[in-house]
Design an enzyme around this catalytic site. Sequence first.
Site, PDB file in Angstrom:
ATOM      1  N   LYS A 198       2.186  -6.656  -0.536  1.00 44.86           N
ATOM      2  CA  LYS A 198       1.127  -5.854  -1.157  1.00 44.86           C
ATOM      3  C   LYS A 198       1.739  -4.546  -1.646  1.00 44.86           C
ATOM      4  O   LYS A 198       2.145  -3.695  -0.845  1.00 44.86           O
ATOM      5  CB  LYS A 198       0.018  -5.529  -0.157  1.00 44.86           C
ATOM      6  N   GLU A 272       8.626   1.960   8.422  1.00 43.58           N
ATOM      7  CA  GLU A 272       9.426   3.050   7.837  1.00 43.58           C
ATOM      8  C   GLU A 272       8.436   4.098   7.365  1.00 43.58           C
ATOM      9  O   GLU A 272       7.791   3.924   6.326  1.00 43.58           O
ATOM     10  CB  GLU A 272      10.234   2.527   6.639  1.00 43.58           C
ATOM     11  N   CYS A 306      10.951  10.402   1.291  1.00 42.82           N
ATOM     12  CA  CYS A 306      10.782  10.534   2.736  1.00 42.82           C
ATOM     13  C   CYS A 306      11.959  11.232   3.408  1.00 42.82           C
ATOM     14  O   CYS A 306      11.800  11.840   4.453  1.00 42.82           O
ATOM     15  CB  CYS A 306      10.560   9.163   3.354  1.00 42.82           C
ATOM     16  N   GLU A 404       4.484  17.015   6.208  1.00 41.01           N
ATOM     17  CA  GLU A 404       5.170  16.423   5.054  1.00 41.01           C
ATOM     18  C   GLU A 404       4.370  16.746   3.787  1.00 41.01           C
ATOM     19  O   GLU A 404       3.277  16.219   3.596  1.00 41.01           O
ATOM     20  CB  GLU A 404       5.245  14.900   5.263  1.00 41.01           C
TER      21      GLU A 404
HETATM   22  P1  NAD Z   1       0.469   5.291   2.265  1.00 44.59           P
HETATM   23  O1  NAD Z   1       0.598   5.153   3.716  1.00 44.59           O
HETATM   24  O2  NAD Z   1      -0.702   5.967   1.704  1.00 44.59           O
HETATM   25  O3  NAD Z   1       0.506   3.862   1.578  1.00 44.59           O
HETATM   26  C1  NAD Z   1       1.579   2.954   1.822  1.00 44.59           C
HETATM   27  C2  NAD Z   1       1.043   1.566   1.731  1.00 44.59           C
HETATM   28  O4  NAD Z   1       0.222   1.323   2.867  1.00 44.59           O
HETATM   29  C3  NAD Z   1       0.165   1.322   0.494  1.00 44.59           C
HETATM   30  O5  NAD Z   1       0.462   0.056  -0.049  1.00 44.59           O
HETATM   31  C4  NAD Z   1      -1.220   1.368   1.077  1.00 44.59           C
HETATM   32  O6  NAD Z   1      -2.164   0.626   0.336  1.00 44.59           O
HETATM   33  C5  NAD Z   1      -1.000   0.750   2.445  1.00 44.59           C
HETATM   34  N1  NAD Z   1      -2.030   1.043   3.432  1.00 44.59           N
HETATM   35  C6  NAD Z   1      -2.815   2.137   3.529  1.00 44.59           C
HETATM   36  N2  NAD Z   1      -3.672   2.002   4.560  1.00 44.59           N
HETATM   37  C7  NAD Z   1      -3.430   0.802   5.123  1.00 44.59           C
HETATM   38  C8  NAD Z   1      -4.002   0.088   6.212  1.00 44.59           C
HETATM   39  N3  NAD Z   1      -5.008   0.581   6.922  1.00 44.59           N
HETATM   40  N4  NAD Z   1      -3.490  -1.121   6.507  1.00 44.59           N
HETATM   41  C9  NAD Z   1      -2.474  -1.638   5.807  1.00 44.59           C
HETATM   42  N5  NAD Z   1      -1.903  -1.023   4.745  1.00 44.59           N
HETATM   43  C10 NAD Z   1      -2.374   0.194   4.414  1.00 44.59           C
HETATM   44  O7  NAD Z   1       1.835   5.941   1.789  1.00 44.59           O
HETATM   45  P2  NAD Z   1       2.195   6.377   0.312  1.00 44.59           P
HETATM   46  O8  NAD Z   1       1.392   7.620   0.066  1.00 44.59           O
HETATM   47  O9  NAD Z   1       2.100   5.228  -0.624  1.00 44.59           O
HETATM   48  O10 NAD Z   1       3.739   6.709   0.451  1.00 44.59           O
HETATM   49  C11 NAD Z   1       4.192   7.927   0.910  1.00 44.59           C
HETATM   50  C12 NAD Z   1       4.556   7.845   2.374  1.00 44.59           C
HETATM   51  O11 NAD Z   1       5.533   6.846   2.568  1.00 44.59           O
HETATM   52  C13 NAD Z   1       5.171   9.123   2.855  1.00 44.59           C
HETATM   53  O12 NAD Z   1       4.684   9.453   4.134  1.00 44.59           O
HETATM   54  C14 NAD Z   1       6.652   8.795   2.930  1.00 44.59           C
HETATM   55  O13 NAD Z   1       7.386   9.593   3.806  1.00 44.59           O
HETATM   56  C15 NAD Z   1       6.622   7.363   3.313  1.00 44.59           C
HETATM   57  N6  NAD Z   1       7.877   6.702   2.946  1.00 44.59           N
HETATM   58  C16 NAD Z   1       8.775   6.394   3.945  1.00 44.59           C
HETATM   59  C17 NAD Z   1       9.980   5.789   3.625  1.00 44.59           C
HETATM   60  C18 NAD Z   1      10.978   5.440   4.698  1.00 44.59           C
HETATM   61  O14 NAD Z   1      11.936   4.742   4.412  1.00 44.59           O
HETATM   62  N7  NAD Z   1      10.794   5.891   5.922  1.00 44.59           N
HETATM   63  C19 NAD Z   1      10.282   5.485   2.299  1.00 44.59           C
HETATM   64  C20 NAD Z   1       9.351   5.805   1.315  1.00 44.59           C
HETATM   65  C21 NAD Z   1       8.144   6.408   1.662  1.00 44.59           C
END
Ligand code: NAD
Length: 502
Positions: A198, A272, A306, A404
Amino acid sequence: MAQSVSSIQARIRRGDGSPLVTAGDLAPSEHFVDGGFRPGKSGRTMDVVNPCDGTLFAQVPEGTAEDVDLAVAAAVAAKATWGRTVPKERSEVLHRIADRVEEHAEALARLESANTGKPLMVSRDDVAQSVDTFRFMAGACRALTTAASGDYAPDHLSVIRREPLGVVGIVTPWNYPLLMAVWKIAPILAAGNTCVLKPSEQTPLTTLKFAELVADLLPAGVFNVVTGDGPTVGGRLAEHPDIDMIALTGSVGSGRAVARAASDTLKRVHLELGGKAPVIVFEDADLAAAAESLRVAGYWNSGQECGAGCRVLVHESVAEEFVGHLVGQVETFVVGEPTAGDEVEIGPLVSRAHFERVTGYLERARAAGVRAAVGGTRIEGPGFFVAPTVLVDVPEGAECAREEIFGPVVTVETFGDEAAAVSRANSTPYGLSASVWTENSRRGLDLPDRLDFGTVWVNAHLVLANEMPWAGFKGSGYGRDLSVYALDDYSRTKHVMHHHAR
Ligand code: NAD
C-alpha cells in the site's frame, strides 16, 4: 536577523508551465492485483495533488478491505511456486527489474517529482538508488548461507534451512515513494516471499508505474499494489490472517497502529519510523566541513528525510562561528519547482497538511523566543514552499528541537561539555541516526558506543551504502532495511534434524 521573505521569494524558481509528465505517462489508475490492473470494488477515488500549486494531478482508487483480501488471495496463491524458486532464478528476475527501472529512469524521476514536488536531482538519485538496491539484493540472495550442517546431538545431523516467510504486507510513506517501496520489495522478493504493497495516499503514482513496468517480469500474484488510506488498507494488511509479516515505513503513530493491529495474529512486524538526528559538533571539529555536509544532510529532499541532520548540538565556544558557516550554506540554496531546472535543490513540502504542520512548528518556535538566523517563514504564493531555515537560541527541551519537524529546518543548541552533549543527544524518544564531528580520533572512535542510534556517522551525515543496514532503535522502530540483514529479517530459519544411527 531573519532573512526577509521578499528576498527568498525573489529566488523561488518557477517553471515555464511545461509539465514534467502528461496523462499518457501515468499507469492505469487502478489496483495492481494478480498480474494486472483492476478497478477498486468501491468505485470511490482519492485525489493526488501537485504540491507546487495545490491543483488536482491524478486520482487513484480508494481501496477497501475487500480489495486487500483479493490481493492477499493472489499473493497466497503465488507464494508456493515463487518460494520454491532457487536464488539464481530470483536473482535473474531482480536483475531484469533493475534493468527495466534503469531504462525508464528519467520517466520515473519526472513522475516522482511531479507527484511529490521533489527537485529532479533528488528524484534521479532515488531512482538510481532503487536500481542499485535491486542489483544488490539480486547478488546478496545468492550469497546468503546458513550455518554448516553437523552433528550436535550424538547420531543426529542438524541442517538449517532458510525459508521465505510467505506473504508480506508493505506500507510506504510519501517522502521517498519509489525508493522506500524498493527498499522493501527487493529483499522481500529476493528472500522468496510474495507481497501486497500500500503506497502513501499522497504519492501512489511511481509505485503504480513500477508495477506497470515490471508486470511482465514477475509471475502473477508475486507483487500486488492496493491504493487507499492507512487505517482501511494498511490496517487490513496488518490484521490479515494470511499475511505473515507487516513492514511499514512511516511515522511513529502509524507504527504503533500497525503493531497493535498485527498483534492478534502475532505476525512479524518490521518498522522503520521517524527520527530526529542529533549532529554533535565539538570544538575541535572542521566547522566549515560540518556546515557543508549539513547543506545536504539537513535539507536533502527539502528536509523530509527521516535521517536528516536536523538537530545540531554545538560546543558553546564555536557556536557562533559554526552558525555563520551554516547560514552561509543555507542562504545560497536554489528553491523552486522541479520544472524550473536541474539546479533546484529545495522544493515545496508534499501537501497542504504537512506544510501547515511545519509552519506551525516555526510559528510556535518564534512565539517561544527562538530566533531564525535565516528563513523561518512560509513563502507566500502558490504551492507549499517553506524557506530553508536555521533556528538558533534554542533552549534545551524546546519543542522544535524535540519533535520531528520533517521540513527544511535545522535547530542549533549549544553544550558546555562532552557528557552534556551525549546525554542531550540521547534524550529523545527516537533512535534512528546521529553524527559526531571531531578531529580527535579517540573521541571519534569512542563516542558512537555511547550514542543510542542505529546509524552513527563520524565526520559525515546521511551517507548510505546499500551493503549496510538502515534501522532504528527505540521509538524509531525495529527491523533492518538494506544489506544482508534485511534478507535475514524477511526469511526464517528452520532446524531439520535427521537421526542417522545404524
Ligand atoms: P505516515 O505514518 O503518515 O504514513 C506512512 C504510511 O502509513 C502511509 O502509507 C499511510 O497511509 C500508512 N498508515 C497511516 N495510518 C495507518 C494505520 N493506522 N494502519 C496502517 N497504515 C497506516 O508517514 P508519512 O507522513 O507518509 O511519512 C513520514 C514519516 O515516515 C516520518 O515520520 C519519517 O521519519 C518516516 N520515515 C522513516 C524512514 C525510516 O527508514 N526510518 C524512512 C522514510 C520515512
